[in-house]
Write a protein that holds these residues in place. Sequence first.
Motif, short mmCIF file in Angstrom:
data_model
loop_
_atom_site.label_atom_id
_atom_site.label_comp_id
_atom_site.label_asym_id
_atom_site.label_seq_id
_atom_site.Cartn_x
_atom_site.Cartn_y
_atom_site.Cartn_z
N ASP A 4 11.56 -5.62 -5.67
CA ASP A 4 12.34 -6.93 -5.05
C ASP A 4 12.53 -6.59 -3.67
OD1 ASP A 4 15.02 -8.38 -4.40
OD2 ASP A 4 13.75 -9.47 -6.29
N ARG A 5 12.65 -7.83 -2.67
CA ARG A 5 12.88 -7.73 -1.37
C ARG A 5 14.21 -7.20 -1.09
NH1 ARG A 5 9.10 -6.26 1.31
NH2 ARG A 5 10.18 -6.68 3.08
N LYS A 6 15.16 -7.53 -1.93
CA LYS A 6 16.56 -7.22 -1.65
C LYS A 6 16.70 -5.61 -1.85
CE LYS A 6 18.34 -11.15 -4.21
NZ LYS A 6 19.05 -11.68 -5.31
N VAL A 7 15.92 -4.91 -2.55
CA VAL A 7 15.84 -3.57 -2.69
C VAL A 7 15.46 -3.12 -1.24
CG1 VAL A 7 15.15 -1.39 -3.65
CG2 VAL A 7 15.71 -3.37 -4.87
N ALA A 8 14.46 -3.68 -0.65
CA ALA A 8 13.75 -3.43 0.54
C ALA A 8 14.80 -3.51 1.69
CB ALA A 8 12.35 -4.20 0.89
N ARG A 9 15.63 -4.51 1.60
CA ARG A 9 16.74 -4.71 2.71
C ARG A 9 17.38 -3.75 2.87
NH1 ARG A 9 15.02 -10.11 1.57
NH2 ARG A 9 16.74 -10.46 0.27
N PHE A 10 18.06 -3.64 1.55
CA PHE A 10 18.98 -2.42 1.38
C PHE A 10 18.48 -1.06 1.98
CE2 PHE A 10 20.70 1.25 -0.72
CZ PHE A 10 22.37 1.09 -0.53
N ASN A 11 17.34 -0.59 1.44
CA ASN A 11 16.57 0.65 2.16
C ASN A 11 16.54 0.49 3.38
OD1 ASN A 11 16.56 1.91 -0.49
ND2 ASN A 11 14.54 1.25 -0.88
N ARG A 12 16.26 -0.37 4.20
CA ARG A 12 15.89 -0.61 5.54
C ARG A 12 17.20 -0.37 6.34
NH1 ARG A 12 13.07 -5.83 7.08
NH2 ARG A 12 15.27 -6.48 6.93
N THR A 45 9.68 4.22 9.58
CA THR A 45 9.93 3.82 8.26
C THR A 45 9.46 4.97 7.45
OG1 THR A 45 9.46 1.61 8.71
CG2 THR A 45 9.23 2.22 6.52
N PRO A 46 10.13 5.39 6.33
CA PRO A 46 9.84 6.30 5.50
C PRO A 46 8.99 5.86 4.11
CG PRO A 46 12.24 5.89 5.12
CD PRO A 46 11.61 5.09 6.30
N LEU A 60 2.47 0.78 -1.15
CA LEU A 60 3.26 -0.63 -0.72
C LEU A 60 4.10 -1.04 -1.91
CD1 LEU A 60 0.64 -2.01 1.45
CD2 LEU A 60 2.51 -0.49 2.16
N PRO A 61 5.02 -0.22 -2.41
CA PRO A 61 5.95 -0.76 -3.40
C PRO A 61 6.59 -2.23 -3.12
CG PRO A 61 6.96 1.08 -2.22
CD PRO A 61 5.69 0.87 -1.72
N TYR A 62 6.60 -2.31 -1.97
CA TYR A 62 7.42 -3.80 -1.55
C TYR A 62 6.27 -4.81 -1.24
CZ TYR A 62 11.35 -0.79 -1.35
OH TYR A 62 12.44 0.30 -1.29
N GLY A 63 5.25 -4.44 -1.55
CA GLY A 63 3.88 -5.21 -1.04
C GLY A 63 3.46 -5.20 0.56
N PRO A 64 2.47 -5.87 0.81
CA PRO A 64 1.90 -5.86 2.22
C PRO A 64 2.82 -6.97 3.16
CG PRO A 64 0.39 -7.11 0.79
CD PRO A 64 1.40 -6.52 -0.16
N GLY A 65 3.58 -7.60 2.47
CA GLY A 65 4.43 -8.42 3.45
C GLY A 65 5.61 -7.62 4.24
N SER A 66 5.62 -6.48 4.09
CA SER A 66 6.83 -5.73 4.83
C SER A 66 6.68 -5.48 6.22
CB SER A 66 6.78 -4.26 4.28
OG SER A 66 7.42 -4.19 2.98
N ASP A 67 7.37 -5.59 6.98
CA ASP A 67 7.49 -5.93 8.59
C ASP A 67 6.49 -4.55 9.07
OD1 ASP A 67 8.72 -8.34 8.87
OD2 ASP A 67 10.62 -7.55 9.26
N TRP A 68 6.76 -3.51 8.48
CA TRP A 68 6.08 -2.47 9.06
C TRP A 68 4.75 -2.45 8.91
CZ3 TRP A 68 3.18 0.92 6.66
CH2 TRP A 68 3.25 1.07 5.45
N ALA A 116 3.47 -1.66 -8.79
CA ALA A 116 3.09 -1.66 -7.44
C ALA A 116 1.61 -1.23 -7.48
CB ALA A 116 3.95 -0.68 -6.51
N THR A 117 0.71 -1.93 -6.81
CA THR A 117 -0.92 -1.60 -6.94
C THR A 117 -1.33 -1.83 -5.50
OG1 THR A 117 -1.23 -3.86 -7.60
CG2 THR A 117 -0.87 -2.42 -9.27
N GLU A 118 -0.52 -2.01 -4.49
CA GLU A 118 -1.04 -2.31 -3.24
C GLU A 118 -0.84 -0.90 -2.40
OE1 GLU A 118 -1.19 -6.89 -2.30
OE2 GLU A 118 0.67 -6.17 -3.18
N PHE A 119 -1.81 -0.80 -1.50
CA PHE A 119 -1.81 0.50 -0.65
C PHE A 119 -2.50 0.07 0.64
CE2 PHE A 119 -2.46 1.72 -4.99
CZ PHE A 119 -1.49 2.78 -5.21
N ILE A 120 -2.09 1.09 1.92
CA ILE A 120 -2.63 0.83 2.85
C ILE A 120 -3.46 1.99 3.28
CG2 ILE A 120 -0.69 1.46 4.31
CD1 ILE A 120 -1.57 -0.72 6.65
N ALA A 121 -4.64 1.88 3.90
CA ALA A 121 -5.36 3.25 4.15
C ALA A 121 -5.42 3.43 5.64
CB ALA A 121 -6.75 3.17 3.26
N LEU A 122 -5.30 4.63 6.32
CA LEU A 122 -5.26 4.64 7.40
C LEU A 122 -6.26 6.05 7.85
CD1 LEU A 122 -1.65 4.15 7.61
CD2 LEU A 122 -2.88 3.04 9.33
#
Length: 134
Positions: A4-12, A45-46, A60-68, A116-122
């Motif tokens: 949930d995005r609420k958890v993401a906001r708290f963590n941020r 961002t950790p 990407l446990p919060y999905g690819p919509g995270s600002d970072w 959580a099934t989404e990732f970012i590869a770099l």
Amino acid sequence: MPIDRKVARFNRRFANHLVGPLFSRMPGFGRVHHRGRKSGREFTTPVKLFRRGEDIIITLPYGPGSDWVKNVLAAGGCEITTRGRRVQVTHPTVFTDDGTTKMPALTRRILSRVDATEFIALTPVKAPAPAAGR
């Protein structure tokens, strides 16, 4: 469904400032250094990460919509600190795991619990080879 995005906001706002410096030195964790698309400010961002060949894969446990994530995609890369080393990375690619992505078993088990099934590869930028002796 990602966490949930609420958890993401708290963590941020709170948790990232406390655990980020500690976790970035531990195996399997790091910090993404990126610049805001709109503000131009620098952010850190950790993240939970692992290697797949040469690439660095970030969960990407919060999905690819995270600002970072949006910042890294817009910039075409960022820098990552992991195990005390800062690495420049490029070619960010978001992908969904179809169950075949090679990753540590513990990571797969934890991520499956939160769906959580989404990732970012770099891809790390290769340092230029030193010039041959003159």
